[in-house]
Design a protein around this motif. Structure first.
Motif, PDB file in Angstrom:
ATOM      1  N   LEU A 241     -78.927   0.577 -47.232  1.00  0.00           N
ATOM      2  CA  LEU A 241     -80.173   0.662 -47.985  1.00  0.00           C
ATOM      3  C   LEU A 241     -79.929   0.671 -49.482  1.00  0.00           C
ATOM      4  O   LEU A 241     -80.807   0.287 -50.264  1.00  0.00           O
ATOM      5  CB  LEU A 241     -80.941   1.908 -47.555  1.00  0.00           C
ATOM      6  N   GLN A 242     -78.742   1.082 -49.904  1.00  0.00           N
ATOM      7  CA  GLN A 242     -78.380   1.058 -51.319  1.00  0.00           C
ATOM      8  C   GLN A 242     -77.705  -0.261 -51.700  1.00  0.00           C
ATOM      9  O   GLN A 242     -77.978  -0.824 -52.756  1.00  0.00           O
ATOM     10  CB  GLN A 242     -77.443   2.226 -51.628  1.00  0.00           C
ATOM     11  N   THR A 243     -76.837  -0.764 -50.824  1.00  0.00           N
ATOM     12  CA  THR A 243     -76.144  -2.018 -51.102  1.00  0.00           C
ATOM     13  C   THR A 243     -77.123  -3.185 -51.155  1.00  0.00           C
ATOM     14  O   THR A 243     -77.060  -4.034 -52.053  1.00  0.00           O
ATOM     15  CB  THR A 243     -75.075  -2.278 -50.033  1.00  0.00           C
ATOM     16  N   THR A 244     -78.061  -3.245 -50.198  1.00  0.00           N
ATOM     17  CA  THR A 244     -79.042  -4.331 -50.191  1.00  0.00           C
ATOM     18  C   THR A 244     -79.879  -4.299 -51.463  1.00  0.00           C
ATOM     19  O   THR A 244     -80.158  -5.349 -52.066  1.00  0.00           O
ATOM     20  CB  THR A 244     -79.939  -4.233 -48.948  1.00  0.00           C
ATOM     21  N   VAL A 267     -72.289   0.897 -56.468  1.00  0.00           N
ATOM     22  CA  VAL A 267     -72.202   2.351 -56.375  1.00  0.00           C
ATOM     23  C   VAL A 267     -72.917   2.785 -55.097  1.00  0.00           C
ATOM     24  O   VAL A 267     -73.672   2.019 -54.493  1.00  0.00           O
ATOM     25  CB  VAL A 267     -72.869   3.046 -57.591  1.00  0.00           C
ATOM     26  N   ARG A 268     -72.661   4.041 -54.692  1.00  0.00           N
ATOM     27  CA  ARG A 268     -73.320   4.607 -53.515  1.00  0.00           C
ATOM     28  C   ARG A 268     -73.535   6.102 -53.727  1.00  0.00           C
ATOM     29  O   ARG A 268     -72.579   6.832 -53.986  1.00  0.00           O
ATOM     30  CB  ARG A 268     -72.498   4.363 -52.249  1.00  0.00           C
ATOM     31  N   ALA A 269     -74.784   6.538 -53.648  1.00  0.00           N
ATOM     32  CA  ALA A 269     -75.131   7.938 -53.894  1.00  0.00           C
ATOM     33  C   ALA A 269     -75.090   8.735 -52.600  1.00  0.00           C
ATOM     34  O   ALA A 269     -75.554   8.264 -51.554  1.00  0.00           O
ATOM     35  CB  ALA A 269     -76.523   8.026 -54.512  1.00  0.00           C
ATOM     36  N   ALA A 277     -68.104   5.004 -56.718  1.00  0.00           N
ATOM     37  CA  ALA A 277     -68.229   3.858 -57.621  1.00  0.00           C
ATOM     38  C   ALA A 277     -66.967   3.003 -57.532  1.00  0.00           C
ATOM     39  O   ALA A 277     -65.855   3.532 -57.509  1.00  0.00           O
ATOM     40  CB  ALA A 277     -68.422   4.332 -59.062  1.00  0.00           C
ATOM     41  N   GLU A 278     -67.160   1.699 -57.460  1.00  0.00           N
ATOM     42  CA  GLU A 278     -66.003   0.807 -57.441  1.00  0.00           C
ATOM     43  C   GLU A 278     -65.308   0.818 -58.800  1.00  0.00           C
ATOM     44  O   GLU A 278     -65.941   0.915 -59.849  1.00  0.00           O
ATOM     45  CB  GLU A 278     -66.425  -0.613 -57.078  1.00  0.00           C
ATOM     46  N   GLY A 279     -63.984   0.702 -58.760  1.00  0.00           N
ATOM     47  CA  GLY A 279     -63.175   0.815 -59.957  1.00  0.00           C
ATOM     48  C   GLY A 279     -63.359  -0.300 -60.963  1.00  0.00           C
ATOM     49  O   GLY A 279     -62.867  -0.201 -62.090  1.00  0.00           O
ATOM     50  N   ARG A 280     -64.092  -1.368 -60.599  1.00  0.00           N
ATOM     51  CA  ARG A 280     -64.324  -2.465 -61.549  1.00  0.00           C
ATOM     52  C   ARG A 280     -65.440  -2.167 -62.536  1.00  0.00           C
ATOM     53  O   ARG A 280     -65.664  -2.942 -63.470  1.00  0.00           O
ATOM     54  CB  ARG A 280     -64.645  -3.755 -60.789  1.00  0.00           C
ATOM     55  N   LEU A 281     -66.153  -1.060 -62.333  1.00  0.00           N
ATOM     56  CA  LEU A 281     -67.174  -0.701 -63.315  1.00  0.00           C
ATOM     57  C   LEU A 281     -66.524  -0.428 -64.666  1.00  0.00           C
ATOM     58  O   LEU A 281     -65.417   0.120 -64.735  1.00  0.00           O
ATOM     59  CB  LEU A 281     -67.927   0.551 -62.856  1.00  0.00           C
TER      60      LEU A 281
END
Length: 336
Positions: A241-244, A267-269, A277-281
């Motif tokens: 629901l967050q990724t979409t 990201v995912r809460a 959070a993915e490290g590419r941020l």
């Protein structure tokens, strides 16, 4: 009826009882109308409850009041707003998806969305219940769950034919071999989704006989003037629901092509103010979010912990079709 297997006896016996008493007698197929909202001139559709896509539809309705492109993609301001919106919509989805007295459309109504949007503090992270129901007073620290990402066995795909007919499918066994039982002599393995329900009777999604369970699988189709322009979705349990939502925003607000919309860092809460959070941020974004009270756990640059999306985009003027596949998991975009 019974089985050997130590404490597995309890689960296996339950599954055998359900296979005997429920499956084959009470299974019904229903034709459902999609749940939809208007967003930036597009119609965004997903499955209605008991599926949980209402969460990202409510998120879109909250976010439509903001100029996201002006904030900058994956900037501190944008991701803070995104995360706070996800928390609000997640709380509503947890409380009401399985409540038959609350129509899903009421979570998307103008007045309701406006009151929820007003809760956002643009400078500080709010504490969240998380992706699933949590008792409001749980004094003891629960054990961690190292299997939170590994236990889900879901896939998503899009298919579109030469006439532009588009299908968006999310399917899951809930385990490598489902629950390891096959439905009679059909060859169809049963899924393993009882763990998506809660045993706490205070939860709207608690386990009880004869009632359906909440399901976070929520494939999405977007149309413009009645013509399909995008099909997109992902595996990832409640992270779906967050990724979409993020893939949709990448495409509809920031104008990314479908592959870039899928590849962009995500990201995912979770509960309280926890965020993966993915490290590419950008480092400045990570530090900016921390300064606003988000508890960030920086993951690898590419990780399936934030889903594995697939999508197809169709240009409404030329009919050109482009596909996107997520390098975080296996998959490919193929034309023929």
């Amino acid at each position: 009826i019974g089985t050997p297997g130590s404490f597995g006896i309890l689960q296996t016996t339950l599954q055998m009882l359900l296979n005997r008493l429920d499956f084959g007698f009470n299974v019904q197929t229903r034709w459902l109308e999609p749940l939809a909202v208007q967003y930036r001139g597009n119609t965004v559709m997903t499955m209605p409850p008991e599926c949980s896509g209402v969460q990202y539809l409510e998120s879109l309705r909250i976010l439509e009041a903001f100029d996201l492109a002006d904030l900058g993609h994956n900037s501190t301001e944008y991701l803070h707003l995104l995360l706070e919106t996800i928390k609000i919509a997640s709380a509503d989805r947890t409380a009401y998806t399985m409540d038959p007295t609350v129509p899903a459309e009421s979570l998307l109504a103008d007045d309701f969305v406006a009151t929820r949007r007003a809760l956002i503090d643009r400078e500080r992270a709010a504490h969240s219940e998380g992706e699933r129901f949590r008792a409001q007073e749980d004094g003891l620290i629960p054990p961690g769950d190292p299997r939170r990402y590994q236990r889900d066995h879901t896939t998503h795909f899009e298919a579109v034919d030469a006439d532009g007919t588009l299908v968006s499918v999310t399917q899951s066994n809930g385990g490598v071999f489902g629950n390891a039982f096959v439905a009679g002599d059909t060859g169809i393995p049963m899924n393993n989704f009882l763990y998506w329900q809660d045993v706490n009777p205070e939860s709207p999604n608690h386990l009880r006989p004869g009632l359906p369970m909440e399901c976070p699988m929520a494939p999405c189709i977007v149309t413009r003037d009645g013509t399909p322009v995008l099909g997109i979705g992902t595996p990832g349990s409640f992270g779906i629901l967050q990724t979409t939502l993020q893939m949709l925003l990448n495409r509809l607000d920031f104008g990314f092509n479908v592959q870039t919309a899928i590849e962009a860092p995500r990201v995912r809460a979770f509960e309280r103010t926890l965020v993966d959070a993915e490290g590419r941020l950008p480092a400045a974004t990570i530090e900016g979010l921390r300064a606003r009270g988000h508890e960030l756990r920086v993951l690898d640059a590419w990780t399936s912990a934030v889903g594995g999306g697939h999508g197809v985009a169709i240009d409404p003027s030329s009919g050109l079709m482009t596909g996107g596949a997520d390098p975080r998991r296996d998959g490919a975009a193929i034309g023929w």
